[in-house]
Each structure stands twice: as structure tokens, then as C-alpha cells.
Design a protein around this motif. Structure first.
Motif, PDB file in Angstrom:
ATOM      1  N   VAL A 592     -21.309   5.804-153.058  1.00 19.82           N
ATOM      2  CA  VAL A 592     -21.513   5.269-151.707  1.00 19.82           C
ATOM      3  C   VAL A 592     -22.195   6.348-150.878  1.00 19.82           C
ATOM      4  O   VAL A 592     -21.717   7.496-150.817  1.00 19.82           O
ATOM      5  N   VAL A 593     -23.340   6.020-150.258  1.00 19.45           N
ATOM      6  CA  VAL A 593     -24.067   6.942-149.376  1.00 19.45           C
ATOM      7  C   VAL A 593     -24.042   6.365-147.973  1.00 19.45           C
ATOM      8  O   VAL A 593     -24.531   5.248-147.748  1.00 19.45           O
ATOM      9  N   ARG A 594     -23.442   7.103-147.045  1.00 23.48           N
ATOM     10  CA  ARG A 594     -23.378   6.648-145.653  1.00 23.48           C
ATOM     11  C   ARG A 594     -24.562   7.226-144.880  1.00 23.48           C
ATOM     12  O   ARG A 594     -24.904   8.398-145.048  1.00 23.48           O
ATOM     13  N   GLY A 595     -25.174   6.421-144.022  1.00 20.00           N
ATOM     14  CA  GLY A 595     -26.332   6.894-143.277  1.00 20.00           C
ATOM     15  C   GLY A 595     -26.663   5.990-142.117  1.00 20.00           C
ATOM     16  O   GLY A 595     -25.896   5.075-141.764  1.00 20.00           O
ATOM     17  N   PRO A 596     -27.814   6.209-141.459  1.00 24.89           N
ATOM     18  CA  PRO A 596     -28.233   5.364-140.344  1.00 24.89           C
ATOM     19  C   PRO A 596     -28.360   3.915-140.797  1.00 24.89           C
ATOM     20  O   PRO A 596     -28.562   3.625-141.979  1.00 24.89           O
ATOM     21  N   PRO A 597     -28.247   2.968-139.863  1.00 28.95           N
ATOM     22  CA  PRO A 597     -28.299   1.552-140.232  1.00 28.95           C
ATOM     23  C   PRO A 597     -29.649   1.158-140.822  1.00 28.95           C
ATOM     24  O   PRO A 597     -30.677   1.804-140.584  1.00 28.95           O
ATOM     25  N   GLY A 598     -29.616   0.082-141.589  1.00 33.04           N
ATOM     26  CA  GLY A 598     -30.847  -0.502-142.095  1.00 33.04           C
ATOM     27  C   GLY A 598     -31.551  -1.300-141.007  1.00 33.04           C
ATOM     28  O   GLY A 598     -31.040  -1.476-139.888  1.00 33.04           O
ATOM     29  N   PRO A 599     -32.760  -1.801-141.290  1.00 28.03           N
ATOM     30  CA  PRO A 599     -33.506  -2.548-140.271  1.00 28.03           C
ATOM     31  C   PRO A 599     -32.842  -3.883-139.959  1.00 28.03           C
ATOM     32  O   PRO A 599     -32.406  -4.588-140.874  1.00 28.03           O
ATOM     33  N   PRO A 600     -32.757  -4.258-138.679  1.00 28.04           N
ATOM     34  CA  PRO A 600     -32.287  -5.600-138.339  1.00 28.04           C
ATOM     35  C   PRO A 600     -33.228  -6.645-138.915  1.00 28.04           C
ATOM     36  O   PRO A 600     -34.404  -6.387-139.175  1.00 28.04           O
ATOM     37  N   GLY A 601     -32.702  -7.864-139.110  1.00 25.30           N
ATOM     38  CA  GLY A 601     -33.517  -8.927-139.711  1.00 25.30           C
ATOM     39  C   GLY A 601     -33.668 -10.106-138.784  1.00 25.30           C
ATOM     40  O   GLY A 601     -33.043 -10.204-137.718  1.00 25.30           O
ATOM     41  N   GLY A 602     -34.514 -11.042-139.192  1.00 19.98           N
ATOM     42  CA  GLY A 602     -34.658 -12.317-138.494  1.00 19.98           C
ATOM     43  C   GLY A 602     -35.067 -12.201-137.052  1.00 19.98           C
ATOM     44  O   GLY A 602     -34.608 -12.990-136.208  1.00 19.98           O
ATOM     45  N   LEU A 603     -35.936 -11.242-136.717  1.00 20.11           N
ATOM     46  CA  LEU A 603     -36.325 -11.065-135.312  1.00 20.11           C
ATOM     47  C   LEU A 603     -37.192 -12.227-134.843  1.00 20.11           C
ATOM     48  O   LEU A 603     -38.226 -12.529-135.462  1.00 20.11           O
ATOM     49  N   VAL A 604     -36.775 -12.873-133.753  1.00 14.26           N
ATOM     50  CA  VAL A 604     -37.554 -13.956-133.147  1.00 14.26           C
ATOM     51  C   VAL A 604     -37.652 -13.699-131.649  1.00 14.26           C
ATOM     52  O   VAL A 604     -36.790 -13.055-131.043  1.00 14.26           O
ATOM     53  N   VAL A 605     -38.728 -14.213-131.045  1.00 13.68           N
ATOM     54  CA  VAL A 605     -38.968 -14.077-129.602  1.00 13.68           C
ATOM     55  C   VAL A 605     -38.934 -15.469-129.000  1.00 13.68           C
ATOM     56  O   VAL A 605     -39.628 -16.383-129.464  1.00 13.68           O
ATOM     57  N   LYS A 606     -38.121 -15.636-127.944  1.00 17.59           N
ATOM     58  CA  LYS A 606     -37.974 -16.933-127.291  1.00 17.59           C
ATOM     59  C   LYS A 606     -38.104 -16.765-125.793  1.00 17.59           C
ATOM     60  O   LYS A 606     -38.050 -15.648-125.250  1.00 17.59           O
ATOM     61  N   ASN A 607     -38.241 -17.929-125.112  1.00 16.81           N
ATOM     62  CA  ASN A 607     -38.229 -17.968-123.643  1.00 16.81           C
ATOM     63  C   ASN A 607     -39.143 -16.907-123.034  1.00 16.81           C
ATOM     64  O   ASN A 607     -38.724 -16.063-122.250  1.00 16.81           O
ATOM     65  N   VAL A 608     -40.410 -16.948-123.457  1.00 17.76           N
ATOM     66  CA  VAL A 608     -41.389 -15.975-122.962  1.00 17.76           C
ATOM     67  C   VAL A 608     -41.812 -16.378-121.557  1.00 17.76           C
ATOM     68  O   VAL A 608     -42.287 -17.499-121.324  1.00 17.76           O
ATOM     69  N   ALA A 609     -41.626 -15.493-120.571  1.00 15.06           N
ATOM     70  CA  ALA A 609     -42.005 -15.744-119.175  1.00 15.06           C
ATOM     71  C   ALA A 609     -43.191 -14.870-118.811  1.00 15.06           C
ATOM     72  O   ALA A 609     -43.862 -14.308-119.674  1.00 15.06           O
ATOM     73  N   GLU A 610     -43.457 -14.739-117.492  1.00 17.75           N
ATOM     74  CA  GLU A 610     -44.620 -13.968-117.040  1.00 17.75           C
ATOM     75  C   GLU A 610     -44.461 -12.487-117.338  1.00 17.75           C
ATOM     76  O   GLU A 610     -45.402 -11.826-117.770  1.00 17.75           O
ATOM     77  N   THR A 611     -43.259 -11.948-117.109  1.00 21.64           N
ATOM     78  CA  THR A 611     -43.055 -10.503-117.272  1.00 21.64           C
ATOM     79  C   THR A 611     -41.851 -10.184-118.147  1.00 21.64           C
ATOM     80  O   THR A 611     -41.391  -9.041-118.152  1.00 21.64           O
TER      81      THR A 611
END
Length: 1011
Positions: A592-611
Motif C-alpha cells: 500500500v502506497v499512500r500519497g496525494p489524491p488521484g484526479p477527480p472524475g466526471g467533470l461537467v459544467v452546468k448553469n453557465v451564466a454571464e460571469t
């Protein structure tokens, strides 16, 4: 892709009387090493030769024949010669020698066909003797001249020259364009100096020569137009609505437009991103896509634009491809009564067709009842309209009595007690023989411990010492019998005595996994390690492993594994295997090797507004340490890379799976990444989100750089800095200008719809010259208008000055310089010329502001000059003043003072020299100047005519000084004598002005007037 199965099925037995081929004889069918290539030969060149290459390796050596258009080439004829396999054609003739050539290479194993090579004849006829009608266009308009190229082969390249060869037409900032499709010459905006005779120059390139010819003169006349009209772009050169391109080749699309100002061009891919390989051609008249691929297929758009408008044209590129092999057949040796499956798979567009050849002849039916005579050379041929490709293989049908000479049973077969062993029996035989085993006189049959497979493999399980002994394999077919014997030797089994233990480490820590084993002392023991089933390479030195980030090495005496600076990727199951030549034993442990987290998954962008925009993701691996927080990174076309974004909440906790990004720019493309971190550090970022564009909003800032002025009579020119992309906030972008005469209440409002515009010209016959206007500007887009800028003061165009400057006086200062004076005038131009020259050749010096004098340098000595002055402004130049005449003074002597010597007295030095006598054509000597230089500082001492010596201080640090001595008078300064003086120097002349002395090379000449 096209896929076709070739089945060779043997259904009958050959006669026993057929001879058996010698065991070690290995003839080889022909394999091409060089094949012919297509040639374009100049038509009418009767004394040359064409060589079509063909070479194949084969045993016995190959012989060759050639076909042209499917018939035999009469090799041996005076004009056809065979050199090795190459076909040489002497004096090729258009009527009889053109066509498609193929080489046939053959030996007793079979025949193969080469690819097709075409011999074609190139020609370029002369242009028609009739010239085209002269063309006349008005200044500012577009025009084209047709090339009307003569008959030719192959394709031409086109250029045009003007009046005389080789004065070729150049693009000139996008005004000119020569189409390589039609050869026509296009002019976006005509100018009066374009009036000339133009000639279309065409060239063809053949394999051994190049030919060119040019047309009769095409006369173009451009009529000047005092009121040249501006015009929006109009595309005149349009690429086809459908363009077919060949994968791997270069594709070009042409687009050119008329317009005033000269239109600029830009390309885009309507249904995707423009390939980066387009490079600079994306802003030129020819879009070039090298090595095109299927990813480049799509709709392309050319846009021509200027300050007056824009024009667009679209067309589709369809990519096709030559056949390419995905799977080919290989040489095969089969026995009678067996089957052979050959598969050829080719890709291409259009889809290739597949056909088969045997010994160069079409194979139209399925081959069955295979016999020895079916041996030979087979070819799979894939073709579409773009090319034909060949795959070759040799088939050998064998018949032979069993023979163990090339592959006997192993003489000594060691095996471990309690294990299992396999004895192979693989004699050479055709047809397939019957196989059986015996131990001594005992025939072996299948039992609980003994297995004899149909293909002759003997397995013995749970081996004991009693199994030692000789084992014989017998093989038999209708042609004969044979046998082979081996000895089975039983050894002690290998066992793991110390197995590795499970381990738990942090990233970058070291860990040792132990592994010891016992084994038969008569045999060598080796250790291997596997990580998650993949064997580790342990042969390189440890430093190499560190450099390659593998981090593994094994102790030479035991089987321990050391993992240095453990990484997350090295976690998993490790298996140690101790093995001898007869058996092996294994044991495993988990790391077992403990270390920094792996990459998050399933990134989606919603509710895009002006800013702002909302992001959602799923947790990645925490790598055995809880996630503490997340950071969101963003990237836009305006950023140089990824940067940390502002979020709500500002600190995103480790249990969160969503956040809102704020502070974005409206109408801007963004990509996002999410990075997780824990107490051991920050992990890798998530995969980038798909690109999103924020909503549009009205502009929030006003354009900058508001100013203007100048222009023609009755014009008000207003200029500004175009708004950068990040401030536009939406499409439908433009500018609103408001201006009024100073101290008047009514604003005039104008709209400018081009985002790249930076200038507006307001024309009105009632405008007074140099009238002050108050001007302000704001931006607008589809969503609304932004704020106005601060008011700027801009003047309308000036009138040319109407009054000449007064009280002009010119005075000679030296032989090379004069001073001109006048009554105060804003912006003045001085013209001066020698007496024997025309005024049109006058040199000019300009002043700015309310100056009343100016010095003019670079004059000739003893020369009479005429001088006039003229007032000027942005509208033009006013009338000239009356001429003033001045004669420059005689030149100073061009000889330095001579006989220079000095004498030191403590901290002073006295320098003396001979008087310089002026010649009759030189100005009189009025005195001398001595320049004293020491450590970057200088001082100037001016003496009158009667003095030819000077006393100067010496430096206190025993250093040296450099002296420059020259005469001066009305004509200016004469030539200098330069010398070095120090406390201990001799009384002699060191004329450095005639030496290249590096000691003096770096002095600064800071002149100080010394009384």
C-alpha cells in the motif's frame, strides 16, 4: 475495409511414388526489392532513354519479363533492352511506347507481378498568337487578366511578369493574386501605377526536364479617379463546393476578393477547429493543409473583410485514401491433407476491391484438391481509383516420411519431484503421422498420472523417483516410420522458505520485500518479481532504475526486492518466483502506497451564466489519505496557461463535489480542471471539461485611445483603439460615436459595425478648417450598449498654409554648416540646393513648433546655396518664401599640427607643436583647440593663433592622458593630432591619429569648455 478469405483445402493423397524433397534444401520464391515507378517523358525528345527498375531476390536467381498494356514487351528489339531486371527504352515515342508497364519476376518456385508503372509523355504547346483585348479599370476597382493556358500535360504552375522578364508580379500586401487553378491574375484594388503590359508565364515539371512558355502581352490601363470610392469585399476566386483530397497529400483551397481598402482574408473550419497545420496560410489567399487526414474533413469558410464590410464563401473537403494493408498473408509451408487459411484486409476510400493471383495469373475459383503442383507464388491485390497495392506470399505443399533429424526428442529432460513434465514429439512429416510413446518396452496410454495428447505431447504428473528412465516417441505415416528417445531425470523440488510480507508506506519512502527459497543443489536458482502480474526488469543497475523511475533492484545473494522512493503507481500485489530449469515456487504480498489524491472524475459544467458557471465532479481515489480540499483551474484563449479560478465557496472542502466559478468574462470560451489535495500534497488534475462559452452581456468598458485629426478638406477623422476580445462581451459588436462642435448642444451619432475598425471619417462641405470637436465613443453588442468614454477634443482637417514665412535669412557658420532664421511659424520646411542644381532636387529639413532658427549641416565648402522656407501642416505645404542665398566658408586645413613634442615638469606637462599654415583654398587658422582626456573625462582648451604650446596638469596616479590638437578657423575645425603623455614617457611624438591603438579606443568625448 475489404476482407476476403482464401482457403486452400487438400482433399486427396498424392502417389507414394512422388519423391521426397531433400530435408535441408530451401529454394526461395521471388520477392521484390525494387519496383518500377511512373515516368513523365518529354514529348519529341528522341535521343533519350527511360529506365523502369525491377529487382527481386530469389533462390535460384529470378528471371524477368515485362508487359505493357497486358501484352509482352519485345525485349531484344533495338529499342528495348533488359539490364538485369530493368527495362531500358531507347528513344521513347509517344504513339507506341506510352502505357502501363509491369515487371514479372520468376523462378521455379513461381512468378510475381510488380506494381503498375505508367509511361506518359509531357508537353506544353505555345500560347495562341492572338493577344487579348486591352482592359481598362478605374482606380480603386478590382480586375483580373485571364491566362488561357495552352494544351499541356502534366499540370502547370503559373506566374505573371510585368513589361519585361523576369519582373514577376508580387503579392504587394494582398493586392495581387495568381490562381494556380486557372492561372488567372487577380487585382484586389487597382492603382494608377499598375498600368502596364502583363504576361502569363507557365511551367511544367517532368522527370528529366522542365519547360516554360509565356503569353502575348495583356494590356491593363488604370484610369485615375480623384474621388476613389471605398467598397466592401467581393470574393471573385472561389474554391469548389466539394473538394476531394487524398490522405497524406497536401490540399489547397483558393480564395481572393476585390475591395477598397484591400480586403484581408481569414479561414475557419465551420464544423470544428481549423487544423494547426494550416499555419500562416490561414490568413492568406491559399489555405494549405499538408498531410491531410480524415480528421481534417469538413466544411471550410473563407472570409474577406475590410472597414466597409465582409464577404464569405464555404465549401467541403472530402478526404479519400489509397488502399493500405491492415492484414497481409505470409509465406506458408503446409502438408498434404491439411488446410490453409489466408486472409487479406485492406483499408481505403472508396472501399478497395480484392482479387487474387497465382504465379501472376488471376485466381478466379476456389482452390480444392490441393496437390504438390499447387505450390507457387500467390498475390493478394487491393485496388481503388487512387492506387493498387500487392501482397505476396509463397505456398509450399510438402510430402515426407517421418524424420526426427531436425527436431528430435530432448536427450535429457530434468523434472522436479512432485511436479509435472512435458515431453514433445514433433517430427517433420507430411502427411501428419500417427504418434505414440513407450517407456522401455511398455507402451504408454492415458492414466491418472500419464496423458498422451493427439498431437504427440506426453505429460507426466506428480513425478516420483520411479519415473526416471528412457522415453521413446514413435511416428508413422504411409511413407515410413521413425523414432526418437530422451531421458527423464528427477530432481528435488524448489520451495519458498521466507515469503514477502504485506507493507504500507508513504509516497517517496523505501521498502524491502523479502524472499528466500530452497532448491536442488545441482541446479541454479534465480529469482524474478512481478508487479500486478507484469514481470519487472531487474537487469539494469539501480541508478538507471532511479533515472527511469522504475526504482527496483535485487540483492545478488538473496531474492529481496528493494523499492526506492515508492510511487503511487507501484502499489499493488508483488509476486516473488524462485525457479530452476525444472520447476518454480511463488509467494505474494500486497504493498500500500499512500500519497496525494488521484484526479477527480466526471467533470461537467452546468448553469453557465454571464460571469459564472457551476462545476460538478466525482471523487477520485484518495490514495489511502482523506481528501482535504479542492482547487479549480481554468484556461481561456486569452490566458497563457492554467490559472487558479475564484470560486464560491472560496475554500472547497474535501467532501464537496460541486462549486461555482465566478469572475469570468462574458462571451468567453473556458475549460476547467479540478485538483484534489490531502496532507501528502496535491494530486494530478482531472481531465479537462468540454469547452463552454459564458453568456453574452452588454459591454462594461469604453474604447480607449480616442483621438484623431488630419485628413482631407471638409473631413473630421476620429480614431480609437479597437476593443480587445475580452471586452467585447458578445457578438454583433460595434462602436457608437458621438461628436459635436465645441460649445454647441447637439450631438451627431454614428454607428460603426466592424469590430476591427479603428477610424471613422465624417465628411461635410460645411466643415470649417481646424474646427474643434468634442468626441466620445462607446461599444455595443447584441445585448446592449456600454458606457461612453471621456470626451476628447479633435480638430477637423486643416487647410494648406496660404502665406509664405517672412524675414528669411541664411548665414554661413562654417564650411559645412549654415543657420537659417525666420519670423515665428508653426511647422516649417527648409529647402536648400546648390546654385547649379534645379530647385526640384532640393534637400529638405523640417522643424516642429514655434522655432525661429535651424542649423543645416552636411554642406559642401566654398559653395553657393539657395534657401527657401515653407510652412506646412497635415493638409499640405504652403507657398515658398523668396530665395535667400548664402555661400559656405572655405574648408579648414586638412593637415594636423606637426612636430608635436612635450616636456614634463613634476605634475605638469608642456606640449608644443608647429604652426599650421592654410593653403590658398583653405580658411585662415585663427587658433588651436587642445582636448585633454583622462579616465573618461575630457576638457577643451581653446588658444588664439599666436600660441603653439600649452601647459597641462598630469594625473596624480602615474596614469596617462590623451591629447588631441587641431587648428580652428572660420571654416571649422581642422584635422586632429592625437598623442599619449605620461610622467615617465619620452619626449617624442606618438601620433595616435594614424595608429589603431586599443588603449585609446574606449574614451568618452565629454567636452568641457575651459577658460
Amino acid at each position: 475495409c475489404s476482407n476476403r478469405l482464401f482457403l486452400l483445402h487438400l482433399l486427396f493423397l498424392s502417389s507414394p511414388s512422388l519423391s521426397t524433397p531433400p530435408l535441408f534444401y530451401s529454394p526461395l520464391g521471388p520477392v521484390f526489392e525494387e519496383q518500377p515507378s511512373s515516368v513523365v517523358y518529354p514529348e519529341g525528345l528522341s535521343k533519350g532513354t527511360v529506365t523502369l527498375n525491377c529487382q527481386a531476390r530469389a533462390s535460384p536467381a529470378a528471371t524477368y519479363r515485362w508487359h505493357v498494356n497486358g501484352t509482352n514487351v519485345p525485349v531484344g528489339d533495338l529499342r528495348y533492352t533488359l539490364v538485369a531486371g530493368n527495362l531500358v527504352i531507347s528513344g521513347p515515342q509517344y504513339g507506341s511506347d506510352g502505357g502501363s508497364y509491369q515487371c514479372l519476376a520468376m523462378n521455379r518456385c513461381g512468378t510475381i507481378l510488380s506494381r503498375v508503372a505508367n509511361l506518359k509523355f509531357g508537353y506544353l504547346h505555345d500560347f495562341s498568337g492572338e493577344g487579348q483585348s486591352p482592359q481598362t479599370v478605374y482606380e480603386g476597382a478590382g480586375a483580373f487578366l485571364a491566362c488561357q493556358a495552352p494544351a499541356h500535360y502534366p499540370a502547370l504552375s503559373y506566374r505573371w511578369f510585368v513589361n519585361d522578364f523576369p519582373s514577376f508580379v508580387k503579392p504587394d500586401g494582398g493586392r495581387w493574386f495568381v490562381s494556380q487553378v486557372t492561372g488567372n491574375l487577380y487585382l484586389a484594388k487597382a492603382e494608377p501605377n499598375d498600368t502596364a503590359s502583363y504576361f502569363c508565364f507557365t511551367t511544367i515539371d517532368m522527370d528529366i526536364s522542365t519547360k516554360s512558355t509565356f503569353s502575348k502581352a495583356n494590356q491593363l490601363t488604370v484610369q485615375p479617379d480623384a474621388n476613389t470610392r471605398k467598397s466592401a469585399p467581393a470574393i471573385k476566386v472561389r474554391f469548389p463546393a466539394e473538394t476531394y483530397a487524398l490522405a497524406g497529400h497536401t490540399t489547397q483551397l483558393e480564395c481572393f476578393a476585390y475591395g477598397n481598402p484591400i480586403p484581408k482574408l481569414r479561414w475557419r473550419k465551420v464544423d470544428g477547429l481549423l487544423p494547426s497545420k494550416a499555419g500562416a496560410s490561414a490568413e492568406g489567399p491559399i489555405l494549405t493543409l499538408p498531410e491531410i487526414t480524415f480528421h481534417d474533413e469538413g466544411v471550410y469558410e473563407c472570409e474577406a473583410y475590410n472597414s466597409e464590410g465582409r464577404d464569405k464563401h464555404q465549401g467541403r473537403i472530402n478526404v479519400q485514401a489509397q488502399p493500405e494493408w491492415l492484414q497481409v498473408m505470409s509465406d506458408s509451408e503446409v502438408e498434404i491433407s491439411s488446410e490453409l487459411h489466408w486472409t487479406c484486409v485492406a483499408a481505403g476510400k472508396p472501399r478497395p476491391s480484392i482479387r487474387w493471383l497465382r504465379n501472376g495469373q488471376p485466381l478466379s475459383t476456389q482452390v480444392i484438391n490441393l496437390a504438390l503442383e499447387d505450390s507457387g507464388m500467390y498475390q493478394c491485390v487491393a485496388e481503388n481509383k487512387h492506387d493498387t497495392i500487392y501482397s505476396n506470399a509463397e505456398l509450399r505443399v510438402q510430402v515426407q516420411a517421418p524424420d526426427f533429424r531436425s527436431n528430435p526428442v530432448r536427450r535429457l529432460v530434468p523434472a522436479a519431484r512432485g511436479g509435472q513434465v512435458m515431453l514433445e514429439c514433433r517430427p517433420r512429416a507430411a502427411p501428419k503421422p500417427t504418434l505414440f510413446w513407450s517407456r522401455g518396452t511398455e507402451l504408454l496410454t492415458n492414466s491418472s498420472r500419464v496423458t498422451v495428447t493427439p498431437d504427440g505431447i506426453l505429460w507426466i504428473h506428480n513425478i516420483s523417483r520411479a519415473d526416471e528412465g528412457k522415453y521413446t516417441c514413435f511416428a508413422e505415416n504411409y511413407l515410413g516410420k521413425a523414432n526418437s528417445t530422451g531421458h527423464l531425470s528427477v530432481r528435488d523440488a524448489t520451495k519458498i522458505t521466507l515469503a514477502p510480507s504485506n507493507a504500507d508506506i508513504n509516497q517517496e519512502e523505501n521498502v524491502t520485500l523479502q524472499c528466500h527459497a530452497s532448491h536442488d543443489p545441482t541446479m541454479d536458482l534465480t529469482f524474478t518479481w512481478a508487479h500486478n502480474g507484469a514481470l519487472l526488469d531487474l537487469e539494469d543497475p539501480p541508478t538507471v532504475h532511479v533515472l527511469l523511475m522504475k526504482h527496483f533492484y535485487v540483492d545478488d545473494t538473496i531474492g529481496d526486492l528493494l523499492i526506492v522512493s515508492g510511487q503511487l503507481s507501484q502499489a499493488g500485489t508483488y509476486s516473488c518466483t524462485a525457479q530452476t530449469v525444472v520447476d518454480s515456487a511463488s509467494a505474494s504480498a500486497k504493498l500500500v502506497v499512500r500519497g496525494p489524491p488521484g484526479p477527480p472524475g466526471g467533470l461537467v459544467v452546468k448553469n453557465v451564466a454571464e460571469t459564472s458557471a457551476e462545476l460538478r465532479w466525482s471523487r477520485g481515489y484518495d490514495n489511502h489519505s482523506p481528501i482535504g480540499k479542492y482547487v479549480i483551474m481554468g484556461c481561456s484563449p486569452l490566458s497563457s496557461g492554467w490559472r487558479t479560478m475564484r470560486t464560491e465557496p472560496s475554500n472547497i472542502e474535501g467532501n464537496a463535489e460541486s462549486a461555482r466559478v465566478v469572475g469570468l468574462l462574458p462571451w468567453m470560451d473556458y475549460e476547467f480542471q479540478v485538483i484534489a489535495s490531502n496532507i501528502l500534497g496535491s494530486g494530478e488534475p482531472s481531465m479537462s471539461s468540454h469547452t463552454v462559452r459564458t453568456q453574452q452581456a452588454a459591454p462594461t468598458v469604453a474604447p480607449s485611445g480616442l483621438g484623431g485629426g488630419g485628413g482631407d478638406r471638409n473631413e473630421l477623422i476620429i480614431t480609437w483603439t479597437p476593443m480587445a476580445r475580452e471586452y467585447q462581451n458578445g457578438d454583433g459588436f460595434g462602436y457608437i460615436l458621438a461628436f459635436r462642435k465645441r460649445n454647441t448642444p447637439t450631438w451627431v451619432v454614428e454607428r460603426v459595425s466592424n469590430v476591427e475598425s479603428s477610424r471613422y471619417v465624417y465628411s461635410n462641405q460645411s466643415l470649417s478648417p481646424y474646427c474643434p470637436f468634442e468626441v466620445k465613443i462607446k461599444a455595443y453588442n447584441r445585448k446592449g450598449e456600454g458606457p461612453f468614454s471621456q470626451i476628447a477634443l479633435v480638430h477637423s482637417a486643416e487647410e494648406e498654409p496660404t502665406v509664405a514665412p517672412l524675414r528669411i535669412n541664411a548665414t554661413a557658420l562654417t564650411a559645412f554648416e549654415m543657420q537659417v532664421s525666420w519670423d515665428p511659424v508653426q511647422h516649417l520646411s527648409i529647402r536648400y540646393w546648390r546654385q547649379h542644381e534645379r530647385e526640384a532636387a532640393a534637400d529638405r529639413v523640417r522643424t516642429a513648433g514655434l522655432e525661429t532658427t535651424a542649423r543645416v549641416a552636411g554642406l559642401r565648402p566654398s559653395t553657393r546655396y539657395h534657401v527657401t522656407v515653407l510652412a506646412y501642416n497635415s493638409a499640405g505645404t504652403g507657398p515658398a518664401s523668396p530665395k535667400s542665398t548664402v555661400t559656405t566658408r572655405r574648408p579648414p586645413p586638412n593637415r594636423p599640427p606637426g612636430n608635436v613634442f612635450w616636456k614634463t615638469d613634476g605634475s605638469w606637462v608642456t606640449v608644443r607643436w608647429d604652426h599650421v599654415k592654410a593653403l590658398g583654398n583653405e580658411s585662415a587658422v585663427l587658433g588651436y583647440k587642445v582636448l585633454y582626456k583622462h579616465e573618461g573625462q575630457s576638457a577643451l582648451k581653446v588658444l588664439d593663433k599666436g600660441k603653439t604650446s600649452v601647459t597641462l596638469p598630469l594625473p596624480k596616479d602615474n596614469g596617462y592622458v590623451v591629447l588631441e590638437i587641431r587648428s580652428w578657423g572660420e571654416g571649422g575645425d581642422g584635422a586632429a593630432h592625437e598623442t599619449i603623455v605620461s610622467r615617465d614617457s619620452e619626449m617624442k611624438d606618438l601620433n595616435l591619429s594614424q595608429q589603431n591603438n586599443p588603449v585609446v579606443a574606449g574614451f568618452e568625448h565629454l567636452v568641457l569648455n575651459v577658460a
